[in-house]
Design an enzyme around this catalytic site. Sequence first.
Site, PDB file in Angstrom:
ATOM      1  CG  ASP A  41     -33.473  32.929 -21.328  1.00  0.00           C
ATOM      2  OD1 ASP A  41     -34.519  33.865 -21.222  1.00  0.00           O
ATOM      3  OD2 ASP A  41     -32.395  32.934 -22.063  1.00  0.00           O
ATOM      4  CD  GLU A  42     -31.523  38.195 -19.019  1.00  0.00           C
ATOM      5  OE1 GLU A  42     -30.483  39.064 -18.991  1.00  0.00           O
ATOM      6  OE2 GLU A  42     -32.154  38.087 -20.021  1.00  0.00           O
TER       7      GLU A  42
END
Length: 357
Positions: free
Chosen positions: A94-95
Amino acid sequence: MDAFFASVEQRDNPELRGKPIAVGGDSERGVVATASYEARPWGVHSAMSMRVAKRLCPQLIVVPGRYHVYKEVSRQMHAIFHEYTDLVEPISLDEAFLDVTENKPGIALAVDIAREIKAKIKERLHLTASAGVSYNKFLAKIASDQRKPDGLCTIHPSRAQDFIDKLRIEKFWLVGPKTAETMHKMGIYTGADLRQVSLKHLTDVFGKMGPVFYNFSRGIDNRPVVVEWERKSMGCERTFEHDINTAEAVHEMLHATIDELVRRLNKYDFEGRTLTLKVKFHDFKQITRSVTQDKVLRHHDDIAPLASQLMEQVDYRQHPIRLLGLSVTKHGTQQSPSTPGKEWIELEFDFQDWPTT
């Protein structure tokens, strides 16, 4: 992304919205993968024992992880990133880092790109994201954590040093609890304190990380955004429901781990020559043992004898085992359990084939 796994679960199940939830295993040895923002005021956070989390927050709702769903959402998120630049470096599901110096829409300011990306994530994925904008990775990463959830923070070069000087050392990227404790003993509590320490002293204490911390305290991070990367190691590990300390149990779980490792090595066509055994004991102390061969380790018959030899060095009868792991590393690569990005890479694997105790 903000509380990624938990936010996806709340998005997909309206009954969970506004409630304290934790994604992870609801067992004696379960661990919190992500806690929703409603659970965090109670002290619940990722990597915490689920047992402790439920004690801190009695109304906590435990939700099993759906990693195939998170991977698909991650893919959709990256598709949005690529509408602006192909210089995208993932650091977790998610990054990611984006280099938008030259971007596809030709937008002049990076902060405007960040706003557009956040808006598209909210519109298309019905999730919120936080963004950090600055002139290097270190500061962009720090900025992204400043105004969560749904935040946007820009650190301008002219204000960077003042920002770093006031930053608590625990907030520095790559400074974990043990490193922070060591720094506190050295009288280092802020970026300004860190900047007063010589390069030699930092290198003597922290080794190869010394120069990294020295540069970070001065706002220096010259690492480029790396689009293509090479997998250096492949492994698997398992935390047991109950500690094991008998030869029979250890033998069974070691060979189950070997079978899973071999499956992954063949699935991803990975070639390495160093086998590493990772053991975490009942008191959370951890050791690793490694051996390097002249040939590629790919088959059960190659790995099993080596794994058994390494296990013979472990005193598990006096120190019961709570976690057991094996990995194969490419020759010449130094493996470290704290290498950034290791955890999210593991999430790509198929958990359903794990044996159960």
